[in-house]
Design an enzyme around this catalytic site. Structure first.
Site, mmCIF file in Angstrom:
data_model
loop_
_atom_site.group_PDB
_atom_site.id
_atom_site.type_symbol
_atom_site.label_atom_id
_atom_site.label_comp_id
_atom_site.label_asym_id
_atom_site.label_seq_id
_atom_site.Cartn_x
_atom_site.Cartn_y
_atom_site.Cartn_z
ATOM 1 N N GLU A 22 9.636 5.189 1.394
ATOM 2 C CA GLU A 22 8.942 6.415 0.998
ATOM 3 C C GLU A 22 7.562 6.472 1.639
ATOM 4 O O GLU A 22 7.123 7.517 2.111
ATOM 5 C CB GLU A 22 8.873 6.494 -0.531
ATOM 6 C CG GLU A 22 10.230 6.614 -1.193
ATOM 7 C CD GLU A 22 11.058 5.327 -1.234
ATOM 8 O OE1 GLU A 22 12.291 5.443 -1.403
ATOM 9 O OE2 GLU A 22 10.497 4.219 -1.091
ATOM 10 N N HIS B 189 -11.486 2.236 0.166
ATOM 11 C CA HIS B 189 -11.741 1.821 1.550
ATOM 12 C C HIS B 189 -11.014 2.659 2.592
ATOM 13 O O HIS B 189 -11.513 2.821 3.705
ATOM 14 C CB HIS B 189 -11.332 0.361 1.757
ATOM 15 C CG HIS B 189 -12.246 -0.613 1.091
ATOM 16 N ND1 HIS B 189 -12.154 -1.965 1.295
ATOM 17 C CD2 HIS B 189 -13.266 -0.438 0.217
ATOM 18 C CE1 HIS B 189 -13.076 -2.589 0.582
ATOM 19 N NE2 HIS B 189 -13.758 -1.677 -0.088
#
Length: 157
Positions: free
Chosen positions: A76, A103
């Site tokens: 996925e 991040h």
């Protein structure tokens, strides 16, 4: 915030739970399927549709993120990452979910429905959705390099 969600047959129970719980918390949930259980379904179409919606809405300045679910979350994630502008991250605990946003400014999270209890998976996804991007210069620079390659096909220096 609008949240686009897609799954395969392995994540349907988790998807239904997330739609209910996250809607109650004020998220506008958009379900990209499947509509019914089919053990032979093919997840790429569902996940690509969800990822395209996230990319399109973010490009238009809307506040949108995505969730793609499956047995492991790997396929996925791979399907979602084929969509230009999508940075899908496989999250398997709270730390990876938060760091994906903080991040990497990931805009889609992939989670394996067969890897976690429904409660644990929901906690991971909620951590992803609530974590802001740090906007630290080094992270912006790195994300821009990924986007540059995605657009030009040239590996940045």
């Amino acid at each position: 915030m609008r949240v686009h969600i897609a799954t395969d047959h392995a994540g349907m129970e988790l998807s239904a739970h997330l739609i209910e719980v996250l809607s109650a918390k004020g998220y506008e949930m958009v379900d990209h399927g499947p509509a019914a259980y089919d053990a032979e379904d093919d997840y790429p179409s569902f996940c690509i549709n969800a990822a395209q919606a996230v990319a399109t809405e973010q490009e238009a300045g809307m506040d949108a993120l995505g969730i793609v679910l499956g047995g492991s979350g790997n396929g996925e994630q791979m399907a979602a990452n084929k969509v230009k502008g999508v940075r899908a991250a496989l999250a398997w605990n709270l730390s990876t979910a938060k760091l994906a946003r903080e991040h990497n400014n990931a805009n889609v999270v992939a989670v394996g429905g067969r890897q976690h209890s429904v409660a644990e998976a929901a906690e991971i996804i909620e951590a992803f959705l609530s974590e802001p991007f740090s906007n630290a210069e080094r992270h912006v620079r790195r994300i821009n390099k990924i986007a540059q390659y995605e657009t030009t096909g040239v590996v940045p220096e």
